[in-house]
Design an enzyme around this catalytic site. Structure first.
Site, PDB file in Angstrom:
ATOM      1  N   LYS A  49       1.174   4.000  -1.433  1.00  0.00           N
ATOM      2  CA  LYS A  49       0.554   2.665  -1.469  1.00  0.00           C
ATOM      3  C   LYS A  49      -0.562   2.542  -2.509  1.00  0.00           C
ATOM      4  O   LYS A  49      -1.120   1.467  -2.696  1.00  0.00           O
ATOM      5  CB  LYS A  49      -0.019   2.304  -0.086  1.00  0.00           C
ATOM      6  CG  LYS A  49       1.061   2.093   0.962  1.00  0.00           C
ATOM      7  CD  LYS A  49       0.511   1.417   2.208  1.00  0.00           C
ATOM      8  CE  LYS A  49       1.635   1.070   3.169  1.00  0.00           C
ATOM      9  NZ  LYS A  49       1.146   0.593   4.467  1.00  0.00           N
ATOM     10  N   LYS A  51      -3.521   3.666  -2.270  1.00  0.00           N
ATOM     11  CA  LYS A  51      -4.847   3.851  -1.659  1.00  0.00           C
ATOM     12  C   LYS A  51      -4.706   4.533  -0.300  1.00  0.00           C
ATOM     13  O   LYS A  51      -3.676   4.378   0.375  1.00  0.00           O
ATOM     14  CB  LYS A  51      -5.610   2.543  -1.546  1.00  0.00           C
ATOM     15  CG  LYS A  51      -4.838   1.389  -0.980  1.00  0.00           C
ATOM     16  CD  LYS A  51      -5.709   0.126  -0.979  1.00  0.00           C
ATOM     17  CE  LYS A  51      -4.968  -1.001  -0.305  1.00  0.00           C
ATOM     18  NZ  LYS A  51      -4.253  -1.916  -1.072  1.00  0.00           N
TER      19      LYS A  51
END
Ligand code: CTP
Length: 144
Positions: A49, A51
């Protein structure tokens, strides 16, 4: 007789949608059955993703283990490839939210219908709870 239910996910900032989902998993597993959550690792989430999750792996695991619908939490050791974790758990069923019915869950999990058939594992969809998700909660917090 109870069944072993496997489900994979991130379960960050656990919310009512997750609880509805896990309750449905337990209902399918039965009282003598087991719900095993294959939890995405922080490294995989960050790579996938871009993060890291808000809550660490051990924080997410602790909350899940405190939920009466969850019997076991294992690490999703294969990352994008769900097969290694599934092979360790050897479930009767894999349960997922029906938000996946519109997407290619087989590609996402990197297994095929034939692979599931060989292991005699059934794929079951349960209703997704509309109006709440981890992504939605992050937006709500940012709007405060
Ligand atoms: N789920 C659900 N209802 C919701 C949110 C999640 O039934 N409102 C189910 C998903 O279908 C999945 C499992 O819960 O099978 C774990 O979902 P996860 O991706 O960890 O949670 P989300 O809240 O969907 O996270 P994000 O917004 O980051 O995608």
């Amino acid at each position: 007789m109870g069944q072993i239910v496997y489900t994979g996910g991130t379960f960050d900032l656990i919310h009512s949608g997750h609880i509805n989902f896990l309750r449905a998993c337990k209902k399918i597993a039965g009282q003598d059955g087991e719900v095993v959550v294959s939890l995405n690792t922080d490294a995989f989430i960050e790579a996938y993703k871009g993060k890291p999750p808000v809550m660490t792996f051990s924080e997410r695991k602790e909350v899940l283990l405190g939920c009466k619908y969850v019997d076991q939490v294992v690490a999703n050791i294969g990352g994008a490839d769900s097969k290694p974790a599934i092979e360790l758990v050897m479930p009767d069923l894999i349960v997922i939210g029906d938000d996946w019915a519109r997407k290619d869950y087989y590609a996402q999990m990197q297994f095929t219908r034939e692979w599931l058939d060989q292991l005699d594992i059934q794929l079951v969809y349960v209703p997704y709870t509309l109006g709440i998700s981890t992504t939605d909660l992050k937006k709500r917090i940012l709007g405060k």
